[in-house]
Scaffold this active site. Structure first.
Site, PDB file in Angstrom:
ATOM      1  N   LYS A 168     -24.067 -25.616 -10.142  1.00 52.23           N
ATOM      2  CA  LYS A 168     -23.070 -26.546  -9.607  1.00 52.23           C
ATOM      3  C   LYS A 168     -23.288 -27.909 -10.237  1.00 52.23           C
ATOM      4  O   LYS A 168     -24.215 -28.629  -9.883  1.00 52.23           O
ATOM      5  CB  LYS A 168     -23.136 -26.689  -8.084  1.00 52.23           C
ATOM      6  CG  LYS A 168     -21.870 -27.364  -7.522  1.00 52.23           C
ATOM      7  CD  LYS A 168     -22.070 -28.072  -6.212  1.00 52.23           C
ATOM      8  CE  LYS A 168     -22.628 -29.467  -6.352  1.00 52.23           C
ATOM      9  NZ  LYS A 168     -21.680 -30.423  -6.986  1.00 52.23           N
ATOM     10  N   GLU A 242     -36.673 -33.262  -9.407  1.00 52.62           N
ATOM     11  CA  GLU A 242     -36.900 -34.503 -10.160  1.00 52.62           C
ATOM     12  C   GLU A 242     -35.960 -35.513  -9.554  1.00 52.62           C
ATOM     13  O   GLU A 242     -34.730 -35.420  -9.691  1.00 52.62           O
ATOM     14  CB  GLU A 242     -36.615 -34.287 -11.654  1.00 52.62           C
ATOM     15  CG  GLU A 242     -37.152 -35.408 -12.518  1.00 52.62           C
ATOM     16  CD  GLU A 242     -36.060 -36.355 -12.961  1.00 52.62           C
ATOM     17  OE1 GLU A 242     -36.035 -37.470 -12.399  1.00 52.62           O
ATOM     18  OE2 GLU A 242     -35.263 -35.998 -13.823  1.00 52.62           O
ATOM     19  N   CYS A 276     -32.846 -41.500 -15.139  1.00 52.43           N
ATOM     20  CA  CYS A 276     -33.942 -41.544 -14.171  1.00 52.43           C
ATOM     21  C   CYS A 276     -35.189 -42.195 -14.750  1.00 52.43           C
ATOM     22  O   CYS A 276     -36.026 -42.712 -14.009  1.00 52.43           O
ATOM     23  CB  CYS A 276     -34.257 -40.147 -13.673  1.00 52.43           C
ATOM     24  SG  CYS A 276     -34.624 -38.963 -14.992  1.00 52.43           S
ATOM     25  N   GLU A 368     -34.178 -48.158  -5.695  1.00 53.19           N
ATOM     26  CA  GLU A 368     -33.605 -47.749  -6.972  1.00 53.19           C
ATOM     27  C   GLU A 368     -32.151 -48.201  -7.055  1.00 53.19           C
ATOM     28  O   GLU A 368     -31.359 -47.970  -6.144  1.00 53.19           O
ATOM     29  CB  GLU A 368     -33.679 -46.229  -7.128  1.00 53.19           C
ATOM     30  CG  GLU A 368     -33.148 -45.747  -8.477  1.00 53.19           C
ATOM     31  CD  GLU A 368     -33.187 -44.248  -8.623  1.00 53.19           C
ATOM     32  OE1 GLU A 368     -33.442 -43.775  -9.743  1.00 53.19           O
ATOM     33  OE2 GLU A 368     -32.960 -43.544  -7.620  1.00 53.19           O
TER      34      GLU A 368
END
Length: 469
Positions: A168, A242, A276, A368
């Site tokens: 997905k 992750e 990331c 973040e």
């Protein structure tokens, strides 16, 4: 209209949803939204194909990985166009990084899997050896920032290990996954080995919770990873996450300042900061702090902005620009919205931004942001630099800029991060482990670590009877 790909065939089901071009804000395509029936159909197709695929010798599966790599090469331009339409990435980056890495992923894991030795242990009169079997059906949840690269990074080791998959992609970036589904059929991959469904978060939730799914691999936000972890806990499904990062970069006074500035430009602003591994916290030794800040700010003002993935994400990043000002930051470069005077003014752009002057405990330095922005702060000693870098709930990646070899080794080994780069950034060997610590994830992928995640070892012990003499 992008349709689901299930059991080797296109499947039209579910309501249509729009996909926007981040450069202009315009709708570029429609895709089908997966409902519970679609998710169940995809998992059942993967389950039906799993036995024969797992029974195939690893050398044959490696051969299929090479055919998929060739299929990507044949559809290279289509994949480039799909990736650019969804993400707004520059042509050069897409042609030299995103799609070539997909090819490299399939070829690398074909070689790693086919050449991997098995373990065997001998004691007097005893032989113990291990065999590995696939887990079954893997749910592959792919983010929007590097959609094709990260999809293939997960698919290649999962498939060569003998698993079947249901993919997905993000609702923002379904295009390259749709092209990949087409090429799976074109190369003749057995039906059901790869299935692709489209949709938003609820579709992903249905997939990871499905009782026919044996493991979940996910790259994305820590919040979503936490939700997935809770939803699969009752069935104790294997997970590889992750997640987010608030990555630190350390610049020592003995470093090559010019290279450190250019390295920071890459590690902060690549892909609009939507990687990331990007650096959001920079710490610079005090004797070169002012010079570094001035040079980085000047370079930031020269960068051509790249779009954020969506209007919502653009607003999130801009809210952090406002937060920085409210918390007392000094804005050295950027901090707003660029004006192009053309079609891009309707897109999702923000300015590359450099700020300084905030406390380590400010929200701006703790959370973040995932945009083209960094905070720069001074430090005095090596020990202080390490403490500052480690003072985060995240621990994915870090960079160190120094010409002192002893310091490079000393500091790198003390940083709480899954990856540390010295005098470089984003230099990857696909055989090495990849992943983070703390809130940045669980587990490692890359090389044999990927094969270990996507398979289960069984130890077989045989007692050897001694012959009568």
């Amino acid at each position: 209209m992008l349709t689901h790909f299930i059991g080797g065939e296109p499947v039209v089901a579910g309501k249509a949803f729009p996909v926007h071009d981040p450069v202009t804000g315009a709708v570029v395509r429609q895709a089908c939204e997966a409902d519970p029936e679609v998710v169940d159909r995809a998992v059942r197709a993967a389950r039906q194909a799993a036995r024969d695929w797992a029974a195939m010798p690893v050398g044959e599966r490696a051969g299929w990985m090479r055919r998929l790599a060739e299929g990507i090469e044949a559809r290279f331009d289509d994949l480039v166009a799909a990736e650019i339409a969804d993400t707004g990435k520059p042509l050069d980056q897409t042609r030299t990084l995103d799609i070539p890495r997909g090819i490299a992923n399939f070829r690398a894991f074909a070689e790693i899997a086919s050449q991997r030795p098995e373990d065997a242990f001998h004691l007097p009169g005893v032989l113990s050896y291990t065999v590995r079997r696939p887990l079954g059906v893997i749910a592959v949840i792919v983010p929007w920032n590097l959609p094709f690269l990260l999809m293939t990074w997960k698919l290649a080791p999962a498939l060569v290990s003998g698993n079947t998959v249901v993919v997905k992609p993000s609702e923002h970036t379904p295009g390259s996954a749709a092209v990949f589904a087409e090429l799976c059929a074109e190369v003749g991959l057995p039906p059901g080995v790869v299935n692709v469904i489209f949709g938003h978060g609820p579709a992903g939730q249905l997939l990871v919770e499905h009782p026919g799914v044996d493991a979940v691999t996910f790259t994305g936000s820590t919040a979503t990873g936490t939700a997935i972890m809770k939803s699969v806990a009752d069935r104790v499904k294997r997970i590889s996450f992750e997640l987010g990062g608030k990555n630190a970069g350390l610049v020592f006074e003995d470093g090559d300042l010019g290279k450190a500035v250019e390295g920071a430009v890459k590690s902060v602003f690549t892909n609009g900061g939507q990687v990331c591994l990007c650096t959001e916290r920079l710490y610079v030794q005090r004797p070169v702090f002012e010079e570094f800040c001035a040079a980085l700010a000047a370079r930031a003002q020269e960068i051509v902005p790249q779009p954020m993935i969506s209007a919502e994400h653009r607003e999130k990043v801009l809210s952090y620009y406002a937060l920085a000002r409210s918390e007392g930051a000094k804005v050295l470069a950027g901090g707003g919205v660029p004006a192009f005077g053309d079609h891009r003014d309707a897109g999702y752009f923000v300015e590359p931004t450099v700020v300084t002057g905030l406390s380590e405990w400010s929200r701006f330095n703790r959370e973040e942001i995932f945009g083209p922005v960094c905070h720069v702060a001074p430090f005095d000693s090596e020990a202080e630099a390490i403490d500052l870098a480690n003072g985060s709930e995240y621990g994915l990646a870090a960079t160190v800029w120094t010409t002192n070899l002893d310091r490079a080794h000393r500091v790198a080994q003390r940083l709480e991060a899954g990856l540390v780069w010295v005098n470089t950034w984003y230099l990857r060997d696909l055989r090495t482990p990849f992943g983070g610590v703390k809130l940045s994830g669980i587990g490692r992928e890359g090389g044999t670590r990927s094969l270990d995640f996507y398979s289960e070892p069984t130890t077989i012990t045989i007692k050897l009877e001694q012959p009568d003499v």
